[in-house]
Design a protein around this motif. Structure first.
Motif, short mmCIF file in Angstrom:
data_model
loop_
_atom_site.label_atom_id
_atom_site.label_comp_id
_atom_site.label_asym_id
_atom_site.label_seq_id
_atom_site.Cartn_x
_atom_site.Cartn_y
_atom_site.Cartn_z
N PRO A 34 -65.87 5.11 -24.04
CA PRO A 34 -64.86 4.93 -25.08
C PRO A 34 -64.73 6.20 -25.92
N CYS A 35 -63.50 6.69 -26.08
CA CYS A 35 -63.30 7.99 -26.74
C CYS A 35 -62.55 7.90 -28.06
N GLY A 36 -61.54 7.07 -28.12
CA GLY A 36 -60.69 7.03 -29.30
C GLY A 36 -60.50 5.62 -29.81
N VAL A 37 -60.37 5.47 -31.13
CA VAL A 37 -60.15 4.17 -31.77
C VAL A 37 -59.06 4.32 -32.81
N ALA A 38 -58.16 3.35 -32.87
CA ALA A 38 -57.10 3.35 -33.89
C ALA A 38 -56.87 1.93 -34.36
N ASN A 39 -56.60 1.77 -35.66
CA ASN A 39 -56.29 0.46 -36.23
C ASN A 39 -54.86 0.44 -36.74
N TRP A 40 -54.24 -0.72 -36.64
CA TRP A 40 -52.91 -0.90 -37.22
C TRP A 40 -52.86 -2.28 -37.87
N GLY A 41 -52.34 -2.33 -39.10
CA GLY A 41 -52.27 -3.57 -39.83
C GLY A 41 -53.44 -3.69 -40.80
N THR A 42 -53.50 -4.81 -41.49
CA THR A 42 -54.55 -5.05 -42.47
C THR A 42 -55.06 -6.47 -42.34
N GLY A 43 -56.28 -6.68 -42.84
CA GLY A 43 -56.85 -8.02 -42.88
C GLY A 43 -57.00 -8.63 -41.50
N SER A 44 -56.71 -9.95 -41.42
CA SER A 44 -56.85 -10.66 -40.15
C SER A 44 -55.80 -10.25 -39.14
N GLY A 45 -54.75 -9.57 -39.60
CA GLY A 45 -53.70 -9.12 -38.69
C GLY A 45 -53.94 -7.74 -38.11
N THR A 46 -55.11 -7.17 -38.36
CA THR A 46 -55.41 -5.83 -37.86
C THR A 46 -55.55 -5.83 -36.34
N VAL A 47 -54.90 -4.86 -35.70
CA VAL A 47 -55.03 -4.65 -34.26
C VAL A 47 -55.80 -3.35 -34.04
N THR A 48 -56.80 -3.39 -33.18
CA THR A 48 -57.60 -2.21 -32.87
C THR A 48 -57.34 -1.80 -31.43
N TYR A 49 -57.08 -0.50 -31.24
CA TYR A 49 -56.86 0.06 -29.90
C TYR A 49 -58.04 0.98 -29.56
N ILE A 50 -58.56 0.85 -28.34
CA ILE A 50 -59.71 1.64 -27.90
C ILE A 50 -59.38 2.29 -26.57
N THR A 51 -59.53 3.61 -26.50
CA THR A 51 -59.33 4.30 -25.22
C THR A 51 -60.63 4.28 -24.44
N GLU A 52 -60.55 3.85 -23.19
CA GLU A 52 -61.69 3.83 -22.29
C GLU A 52 -61.41 4.83 -21.17
N MET A 53 -61.97 6.01 -21.31
CA MET A 53 -61.56 7.15 -20.49
C MET A 53 -61.84 6.95 -18.99
N CYS A 54 -63.04 6.50 -18.64
CA CYS A 54 -63.42 6.44 -17.23
C CYS A 54 -62.67 5.37 -16.44
N THR A 55 -62.13 4.36 -17.13
CA THR A 55 -61.34 3.34 -16.44
C THR A 55 -59.84 3.59 -16.60
N ASN A 56 -59.49 4.67 -17.31
CA ASN A 56 -58.09 5.08 -17.46
C ASN A 56 -57.24 3.96 -18.09
N ARG A 57 -57.77 3.37 -19.16
CA ARG A 57 -57.03 2.29 -19.79
C ARG A 57 -57.25 2.29 -21.30
N VAL A 58 -56.40 1.52 -21.99
CA VAL A 58 -56.52 1.33 -23.43
C VAL A 58 -56.65 -0.16 -23.69
N LEU A 59 -57.68 -0.52 -24.46
CA LEU A 59 -57.92 -1.92 -24.80
C LEU A 59 -57.29 -2.27 -26.14
N ARG A 60 -56.96 -3.54 -26.29
CA ARG A 60 -56.38 -4.06 -27.54
C ARG A 60 -57.29 -5.18 -28.05
N VAL A 61 -57.73 -5.06 -29.29
CA VAL A 61 -58.66 -6.03 -29.87
C VAL A 61 -58.00 -6.67 -31.08
N VAL A 62 -57.94 -8.01 -31.09
CA VAL A 62 -57.39 -8.75 -32.22
C VAL A 62 -58.36 -9.86 -32.59
N LYS A 63 -58.23 -10.33 -33.82
CA LYS A 63 -59.08 -11.41 -34.32
C LYS A 63 -58.19 -12.43 -35.02
#
Length: 203
Positions: A34-63
């Motif tokens: 994992p190389c990069g992390v970015a957040n968008w939004g606030t509170g419970s509506g925050t979305v987190t994006y994570i770059t996973e370099m070796c699998t060539n993909r970006v993950l999306r994390v929500v709560k």
């Protein structure tokens, strides 16, 4: 964090709570670099994006609250080609996601072109070794691509000093000599909103 690879995917992403006094794991172990992390939004509506370099993909994390506060992780974008995504940022104004991919320079044209084709060959080499920052909307639909001269992109950042404008900064690395040796860094500034779409370079 940690030394990880496709063969040994044990990377994790953490966040801090209580004034940075508490460390909490968000995703992992099981990530392949994992190389990069970015957040968008606030509170419970925050979305987190994570770059996973070796699998060539970006993950999306929500709560989402309707899921009882459970963390939900999914694949936001699956890329192809290159070495994988190295950095990610989210536009604070509209939630667009900017994903930078990292790669190495490809060998330039080995045969000597004739005078009539030299310009075309040089343009082809420059295009093959260009770097890309892909722009997606919050649904994962590709909106466009920003191109920079070097494929070795090392970072992304937004400048939101002024509420009416948003500028994106892109950092890259370039080897000064084809035979190896020292490296130089470049900083590019691209206007995203609130002005003309331009690109400036600083070294």
């Amino acid at each position: 964090v940690g030394e990880t690879s496709l063969c040994d995917p044990r990377g994790c992403v953490y966040t801090t709570l209580n004034g940075r006094r508490q460390l909490v794991r968000v995703v992992g172990p099981g990530l392949a670099m994992p190389c990069g992390v970015a957040n968008w939004g606030t509170g419970s509506g925050t979305v987190t994006y994570i770059t996973e370099m070796c699998t060539n993909r970006v993950l999306r994390v929500v709560k989402p609250e309707e899921h009882g506060g459970a963390v939900h992780t999914s694949v936001f974008v699956q890329l192809s080609g290159g070495m994988g995504p190295v950095a990610v940022v989210a536009d604070p104004q509209n939630g667009d996601v900017f994903i930078a991919t990292y790669d190495v320079e490809l060998p330039t044209t080995s045969t000597k072109p004739t005078s009539s084709s030299s310009s075309a060959a040089q343009d082809g080499d420059e295009e093959a070794n260009a770097g890309s920052v892909h722009v997606y909307d919050h649904r994962g639909e590709l909106k466009g691509t920003i191109v920079v001269p070097s494929p070795r992109i090392s970072g992304l950042a937004f400048d939101t000093t002024y509420a009416s404008t948003t500028a994106l900064f892109i950092t890259t690395l370039t080897q000064k000599s084809a035979e190896g040796g020292s490296w130089s860094s470049q900083l590019y500034r691209t206007q995203i909103s609130g002005g003309e779409d331009d690109q400036e370079e600083e070294e």
